[in-house]
Enzyme design. Sequence first.
Site, PDB file in Angstrom:
ATOM      1  N   MET A 172      33.345  26.102  37.332  1.00 41.24           N
ATOM      2  CA  MET A 172      33.284  25.267  38.536  1.00 41.24           C
ATOM      3  C   MET A 172      32.224  24.188  38.325  1.00 41.24           C
ATOM      4  O   MET A 172      31.648  23.681  39.287  1.00 41.24           O
ATOM      5  CB  MET A 172      32.975  26.124  39.760  1.00 41.24           C
ATOM      6  N   HIS A 216      25.668  25.411  32.393  1.00 44.20           N
ATOM      7  CA  HIS A 216      24.360  25.824  31.876  1.00 44.20           C
ATOM      8  C   HIS A 216      24.577  26.596  30.577  1.00 44.20           C
ATOM      9  O   HIS A 216      25.728  26.676  30.088  1.00 44.20           O
ATOM     10  CB  HIS A 216      23.595  26.650  32.918  1.00 44.20           C
ATOM     11  N   GLY A 263      24.848  29.575  29.901  1.00 42.61           N
ATOM     12  CA  GLY A 263      25.863  30.641  29.978  1.00 42.61           C
ATOM     13  C   GLY A 263      27.243  30.072  29.645  1.00 42.61           C
ATOM     14  O   GLY A 263      28.024  30.668  28.889  1.00 42.61           O
ATOM     15  N   HIS A 264      27.541  28.882  30.195  1.00 52.17           N
ATOM     16  CA  HIS A 264      28.831  28.230  29.887  1.00 52.17           C
ATOM     17  C   HIS A 264      28.862  27.793  28.419  1.00 52.17           C
ATOM     18  O   HIS A 264      29.905  27.862  27.768  1.00 52.17           O
ATOM     19  CB  HIS A 264      29.042  27.008  30.793  1.00 52.17           C
ATOM     20  N   GLN A 288      38.017  30.098  46.872  1.00 60.52           N
ATOM     21  CA  GLN A 288      37.212  31.288  46.615  1.00 60.52           C
ATOM     22  C   GLN A 288      35.882  31.291  47.367  1.00 60.52           C
ATOM     23  O   GLN A 288      35.059  32.167  47.163  1.00 60.52           O
ATOM     24  CB  GLN A 288      36.996  31.498  45.124  1.00 60.52           C
ATOM     25  N   GLN A 291      30.242  37.917  31.376  1.00 61.58           N
ATOM     26  CA  GLN A 291      30.091  39.309  31.804  1.00 61.58           C
ATOM     27  C   GLN A 291      29.225  39.407  33.075  1.00 61.58           C
ATOM     28  O   GLN A 291      29.263  40.398  33.782  1.00 61.58           O
ATOM     29  CB  GLN A 291      29.488  40.125  30.647  1.00 61.58           C
ATOM     30  N   ASP A 314      29.745  38.037  35.801  1.00 63.47           N
ATOM     31  CA  ASP A 314      30.667  38.268  36.911  1.00 63.47           C
ATOM     32  C   ASP A 314      31.617  39.401  36.517  1.00 63.47           C
ATOM     33  O   ASP A 314      32.809  39.190  36.280  1.00 63.47           O
ATOM     34  CB  ASP A 314      31.444  36.984  37.220  1.00 63.47           C
ATOM     35  N   VAL A 354      23.933  35.448  29.654  1.00 63.56           N
ATOM     36  CA  VAL A 354      22.793  34.720  29.061  1.00 63.56           C
ATOM     37  C   VAL A 354      21.661  34.732  30.097  1.00 63.56           C
ATOM     38  O   VAL A 354      21.901  34.482  31.289  1.00 63.56           O
ATOM     39  CB  VAL A 354      23.187  33.272  28.698  1.00 63.56           C
TER      40      VAL A 354
HETATM   41  O1  PAF Z   1      33.363  31.970  37.499  1.00 59.50           O
HETATM   42  C1  PAF Z   1      33.719  30.864  37.964  1.00 59.50           C
HETATM   43  O2  PAF Z   1      33.079  29.843  37.748  1.00 59.50           O
HETATM   44  C2  PAF Z   1      34.963  30.796  38.826  1.00 59.50           C
HETATM   45  O3  PAF Z   1      35.117  31.936  39.584  1.00 59.50           O
HETATM   46  C3  PAF Z   1      36.242  30.496  38.015  1.00 59.50           C
HETATM   47  C4  PAF Z   1      36.541  31.616  37.030  1.00 59.50           C
HETATM   48  C5  PAF Z   1      36.076  29.181  37.271  1.00 59.50           C
HETATM   49  C6  PAF Z   1      37.437  30.350  38.950  1.00 59.50           C
HETATM   50  O4  PAF Z   1      37.263  29.299  39.845  1.00 59.50           O
END
Ligand code: PAF
Length: 249
Positions: A22, A26, A28-29, A53, A140, A142, A168
Amino acid sequence: MRIVRRIGDLELDDVVGLVPTMGALHAGHEALIAAARTECETVVVSVFVNPAQFDQGVDLAAYPRDEERDLRIAEAAGADVLFAPAQEEMYPPGFQTWVEVEELSRGLEGSHRPGHFRGVATVCLKLFNIVRPRYAYFGQKDAQQVAVVRRLVRDLDLDVEIRSVPTVRDADGLALSSRNGRLSAAERELALALPRALATRDLAAARAALAGLDVDYVEIADFDPPVLAAAVRVGGTRLIDNVVLEEEQ
Ligand code: PAF
């Protein structure tokens, strides 16, 4: 790096890895993108703040958005394509089809964020259909989201493999999250009780360690692998974290 905004413009036919995000990228991504880079020919990072969500409009409005920064980070981390659709592209007028992973979406985050996993499952299914990845990468951190998405893939026979990448953490132990930036220095000190409590890997000890905080839950979740998971509120910021209790075989 290519930026794609329209679903019809994404035509990829090699081994594609998808990192759904989204935005507010950072380290982690970056770890997810790096994992994708090692085994995929094309790495697609999706940046879409999924309104479906968020149960609270305030949280959605406050969500940090900076596409230029995301672009720079994704490119430096090795992504090939940034898929950044507008809201109407993903949810056109008249949209009315949802997917729900029933049991796994209850409890933990599901109890505190009604409808959250319906939104996550629906947008992930859409992203898998749009991008057609061979692999999709999730953090992980989430853990319930990973469990929900794995179940979605299995139940609907989706042709994608879900990879879960270790959480991370900053040097002080706090798991990276786009929400950490909202913590004041004093709040961050308080928030450190969360990783410290989970590091005990013991439910009673973790509950005791979090006693002074505003705790939504501290629980052992029977995911694969099982985790000790918790969510706390520090000031106006809600933080989640977990530790794996048994390593996957
Ligand atoms: O973890 C997230 O950033 C969101 O829940 C995702 C998986 C991109 C879905 O919108």
